[in-house]
Every structure is written in structure tokens, then in C-alpha cells.
Design an enzyme around this catalytic site. Structure first.
Site, PDB file in Angstrom:
ATOM      1  N   LYS A 111      47.813  44.764  32.823  1.00  0.00           N
ATOM      2  CA  LYS A 111      46.447  44.268  33.071  1.00  0.00           C
ATOM      3  C   LYS A 111      46.032  43.210  32.065  1.00  0.00           C
ATOM      4  O   LYS A 111      45.300  42.281  32.414  1.00  0.00           O
ATOM      5  CB  LYS A 111      45.452  45.430  33.071  1.00  0.00           C
ATOM      6  N   LYS A 194      52.995  47.274  43.430  1.00  0.00           N
ATOM      7  CA  LYS A 194      52.103  48.363  43.842  1.00  0.00           C
ATOM      8  C   LYS A 194      50.945  47.830  44.685  1.00  0.00           C
ATOM      9  O   LYS A 194      50.396  46.768  44.369  1.00  0.00           O
ATOM     10  CB  LYS A 194      51.549  49.005  42.562  1.00  0.00           C
ATOM     11  N   LYS A 197      43.932  47.271  44.215  1.00  0.00           N
ATOM     12  CA  LYS A 197      42.633  46.666  44.537  1.00  0.00           C
ATOM     13  C   LYS A 197      42.542  45.242  44.016  1.00  0.00           C
ATOM     14  O   LYS A 197      41.849  44.411  44.585  1.00  0.00           O
ATOM     15  CB  LYS A 197      41.503  47.443  43.838  1.00  0.00           C
TER      16      LYS A 197
HETATM   17  N1  AQP Z   1      49.582  51.960  45.249  1.00  0.00           N
HETATM   18  C1  AQP Z   1      49.302  53.215  44.964  1.00  0.00           C
HETATM   19  N2  AQP Z   1      50.061  54.226  45.464  1.00  0.00           N
HETATM   20  C2  AQP Z   1      49.774  55.534  45.190  1.00  0.00           C
HETATM   21  N3  AQP Z   1      48.719  55.909  44.421  1.00  0.00           N
HETATM   22  C3  AQP Z   1      47.939  54.939  43.915  1.00  0.00           C
HETATM   23  N4  AQP Z   1      46.834  54.973  43.128  1.00  0.00           N
HETATM   24  C4  AQP Z   1      46.411  53.701  42.890  1.00  0.00           C
HETATM   25  N5  AQP Z   1      47.221  52.827  43.503  1.00  0.00           N
HETATM   26  C5  AQP Z   1      48.172  53.555  44.148  1.00  0.00           C
HETATM   27  C6  AQP Z   1      46.220  56.197  42.654  1.00  0.00           C
HETATM   28  O1  AQP Z   1      44.855  56.180  43.022  1.00  0.00           O
HETATM   29  C7  AQP Z   1      44.109  56.874  42.028  1.00  0.00           C
HETATM   30  C8  AQP Z   1      42.927  56.067  41.636  1.00  0.00           C
HETATM   31  O2  AQP Z   1      43.354  54.848  41.068  1.00  0.00           O
HETATM   32  P1  AQP Z   1      42.326  53.944  40.267  1.00  0.00           P
HETATM   33  O3  AQP Z   1      41.488  53.179  41.186  1.00  0.00           O
HETATM   34  O4  AQP Z   1      41.570  54.760  39.332  1.00  0.00           O
HETATM   35  O5  AQP Z   1      43.234  53.025  39.382  1.00  0.00           O
HETATM   36  P2  AQP Z   1      44.440  52.109  39.667  1.00  0.00           P
HETATM   37  O6  AQP Z   1      45.680  52.922  39.642  1.00  0.00           O
HETATM   38  O7  AQP Z   1      44.340  51.059  38.643  1.00  0.00           O
HETATM   39  O8  AQP Z   1      44.202  51.530  41.138  1.00  0.00           O
HETATM   40  P3  AQP Z   1      44.466  50.078  41.651  1.00  0.00           P
HETATM   41  O9  AQP Z   1      44.205  50.020  43.088  1.00  0.00           O
HETATM   42  O10 AQP Z   1      45.771  49.570  41.193  1.00  0.00           O
HETATM   43  O11 AQP Z   1      43.280  49.277  40.981  1.00  0.00           O
HETATM   44  P4  AQP Z   1      43.315  47.986  40.106  1.00  0.00           P
HETATM   45  O12 AQP Z   1      43.917  46.929  40.955  1.00  0.00           O
HETATM   46  O13 AQP Z   1      41.869  47.773  39.806  1.00  0.00           O
HETATM   47  O14 AQP Z   1      44.141  48.312  38.910  1.00  0.00           O
HETATM   48  C9  AQP Z   1      45.057  57.177  40.871  1.00  0.00           C
HETATM   49  O15 AQP Z   1      45.449  58.544  40.939  1.00  0.00           O
HETATM   50  C10 AQP Z   1      46.231  56.278  41.132  1.00  0.00           C
HETATM   51  O16 AQP Z   1      47.438  56.851  40.667  1.00  0.00           O
END
Ligand code: AQP
Length: 342
Positions: A111, A194, A197
Site C-alpha cells: 500500500k 487480488k 476495492k
Molecule cells: N480478494 C479477496 N479474496 C478473499 N478475501 C478478501 N478480502 C479482501 N479481499 C479479498 C477479505 O475481506 C475482508 C475485509 O477486507 P478489508 O476491506 O478490511 O481489507 P482489504 O483486505 O484491504 O480489502 P481490499 O478490497 O483489498 O481493499 P483495499 O483495496 O482498500 O486494500 C478481510 O477478511 C479480507 O481478508
């Protein structure tokens, strides 16, 4: 009965990865566990969030919890910033965790990217706040997607070091719960990245609020390869999971197949058997139907709930009070252990 804690960031556009990797698994756990599900708004601001959008995004995550089937009477649903215990315990953990531990966190490296000097300090100590989220309730089990495994290992290290430093058994050593056929859902545009968002391409992910047309469009445009769909020969030695080599060769194909397996609640071997040798076009048609069938009702219910902010805010306020009552004795105990005067 073990206590479960998990959180989701209100950073906008919840997607299929959040659902299959985390939120869907939250639902089944509430039958025989005490569950606390948190919209982690304090984590969200570790990277810039528009203040005007943070509230609506917080309600969106709460609505996704509710629309997926989390019962706010049996489980606790709240937003993190309502309960000061998270920030209080995080400070203590800032003084327990070591700089070297945090420097190894891959999520920070990803990040912060090349501009590490410009990243917020909050982003760097994010895993300490996550440890505080869980341990403020002495939760023992944490359902998450695979990407959070390293942060949970750090939570275990913090609990162990705190207990050792202060010669106490205050904190449990937590266990991650990573299960289902899609613990790491990949981008629809690039099977090695992955689903996230923050991916600038809308076509990389299926959002939970997408309508049938958007879902169909994104799946039809999803990247594939020129081959036919693989079969049981791609399974690894355990006969249950696809081998790493097979995934590395055809990441997009196995990503779509694992999404199908997870949404249809069937095993990967059964899914491989069903589609072996077929063309992607036919398979994609079936994946569209299944996705619309499973995600459509969740998206509509989310839209309905988001149109009634008063109702959602009431649930978050009630959950916040119940969560604060559970965390209060833990914070008192920590203050005593550390030696803070009352
Ligand atoms: N691609 C994924 N596959 C499976 N699980 C996922 N999680 C996130 N992406 C995937 C799981 O969703 C939960 C909440 O995630 P979060 O929003 O708190 O944080 P993150 O992992 O940072 O999600 P993003 O979508 O990747 O957001 P950004 O882009 O903002 O960093 C967690 O249990 C995570 O494991």
C-alpha cells in the site's frame, strides 16, 4: 463458546472477494459462537478518506453484513470508532510490537509502494490496531481472507509478547479461520492480482451492489486463456485443491472456477468435473446465472437498507454499546497489568 471477531474497512465498493473470503463465512459462525463484526472506520483512515463519504461507506458495510444474513440481535454489529477501547489498547500494543515486526508486513509495503516516506504512520501501525480490535474482546477466532494471515500472525506475536513481558495470561493466542473455496479471489482482469476495492479498473471486480447487467458484463469481459476448461488432472496431491503449478499456468481459469465453486457451495473437484473440456463461453454463461442468482438478492437488500440510514445507524449504536460493555473489563485489566493509576 469461543468468541469471534472480524472487521471490514468502509473504503467503498465491497466486492465478491470481501464476500466470499470473509462476510459469507461470518454468517454461518453466528449459530454456535458469540460473534462481533466491526466496520473498521479507524483502519479506513490510514489512507485518505473523503469525510463526506466515510459515513455512507460505513453504512454500506453494515448493510452488507445485514443483507448477507448476520443477525444484529445475536451478533454485535458496530463501527470501530464508537468504542474507545480499540484506540486505547492499540497504544499499549504500539509499545509492545517491535518496529522490525511491522517492517516485514507485506500489506504496508504494497500500500505504501515507492512513496513509503509519505505513507501515514497509521498505515504502518495498522496491524497493532487490528490486534487491539481482536484482543479488546479476548476473541479467540478470526474469520478472514488469506491476505490477512500475516497480520493475524502479528496479533499472535503481540499477545505472546504482552503475556511474557508482564508475566500474565491476559490474552489468548488467536486462530485465523480461513475457509471456503475462494479464500483469495483474484482480479477479473489479472488472475495474479487480488480482487481489491482500490483497483482503478471497475472491470477487475464484481461489487456487491452491481445489478444483473453489470455482473454479466464483467464476467463476459473477464480475462481467460485460449484453452478449454481444465479437469481433475489439475488437482494437487491432496485431491481437493488445485496444485500451485496448475494455478500459476492458468490463474484466470482457476479464479473463475473457484468463484463458481464457492458460490454454488460445491467442492473444487466437483466443479472441475462439471466443466472439464468445456469452452469458456458456455462456462461464463453459467457463472453469470449463478452470480446473479446468489448476489442479486444481497445487492437489492443492501440498496434497501442503505436507503434507510436511520435504521442502520440504530443497529450500529446498539452494537457499539454492547461492544463497549464487553471491552471495558479487558481495558481495566490491561491498565492494572501495565501499572496505570486509576
Ligand atoms: N480478494 C479477496 N479474496 C478473499 N478475501 C478478501 N478480502 C479482501 N479481499 C479479498 C477479505 O475481506 C475482508 C475485509 O477486507 P478489508 O476491506 O478490511 O481489507 P482489504 O483486505 O484491504 O480489502 P481490499 O478490497 O483489498 O481493499 P483495499 O483495496 O482498500 O486494500 C478481510 O477478511 C479480507 O481478508
Amino acid at each position: 463458546m469461543s468468541r469471534i471477531f472480524s472487521g471490514v474497512q468502509p473504503t467503498g465498493d465491497l466486492h465478491l472477494g470481501n464476500y466470499l473470503g470473509a462476510i459469507r463465512n461470518f454468517v454461518g459462525l453466528q449459530d454456535d459462537h458469540e460473534c462481533i463484526y466491526c466496520v473498521v472506520d479507524m483502519h479506513a483512515i490510514t489512507v485518505w478518506q473523503d469525510p463526506a463519504r466515510l459515513g455512507p461507506h460505513t453504512r454500506e458495510v453494515a448493510s452488507a453484513f445485514l443483507a448477507s444474513g448476520i443477525d444484529p440481535k445475536t451478533s454485535i454489529i458496530f463501527n470501530q470508532s464508537r468504542v474507545s477501547a480499540h484506540a486505547e489498547l492499540a497504544w499499549v500494543f504500539n509499545c509492545v510490537a517491535r518496529v522490525g515486526w511491522l517492517s516485514r508486513m507485506t500489506q504496508f509495503k504494497e500500500k505504501a509502494g515507492k512513496h513509503r516516506e509519505n505513507a501515514s504512520v497509521g498505515l504502518y501501525v495498522y496491524p497493532n490496531l487490528m490486534a487491539a480490535d481482536i484482543l479488546a474482546y479476548k476473541a479467540t477466532h478470526v474469520p478472514v481472507g488469506e491476505d490477512q494471515k500475516q497480520h493475524l500472525e502479528l496479533t499472535r506475536d503481540i499477545a505472546i509478547k504482552f503475556n511474557n513481558d508482564f508475566d500474565t495470561e491476559c490474552f489468548p493466542v488467536v486462530e485465523p479461520l480461513i475457509f471456503g473455496e475462494a479464500t483469495r479471489v483474484m482480479s477479473l482482469r489479472d488472475g495474479t492480482k487480488k480482487m481489491s476495492k482500490s483497483d482503478p479498473s471497475e472491470y477487475s471486480r464484481i461489487n456487491l451492489t452491481d445489478g444483473a447487467d453489470d455482473i454479466a458484463n464483467k464476467i463476459r469481459k473477464a480475462k481467460t486463456d485460449p484453452g478449454e476448461l481444465p479437469g481433475l488432472e489439475s488437482l494437487g496431491e491432496d485431491g481437493q485443491r488445485v496444485s500451485k503449478d496448475a494455478v500459476a499456468e492458468r490463474p484466470e481459469a482457476f479464479n473463475l472456477l473457484s468463484i463458481y465453486a464457492a458460490l454454488s457451495a460445491q467442492t473444487m473437484p466437483a466443479t472441475l468435473e462439471q466443466f472439464a473440456g468445456q469452452q469458456f463461453s458456455a462456462f461464463k454463461g453459467e457463472l453469470v446465472d449463478l452470480s446473479v442468482d446468489k448476489l442479486g438478492p444481497i445487492g437489492s437488500e443492501m440498496q434497501r437498507l442503505m436507503a434507510d440510514p436511520g435504521h442502520v445507524d440504530g443497529i450500529l449504536a446498539d452494537g457499539g454499546e454492547r461492544a463497549a460493555a464487553l471491552a471495558e473489563p479487558v481495558i481495566r485489566e490491561v491498565h492494572e497489568i501495565v501499572g496505570f493509576l486509576k
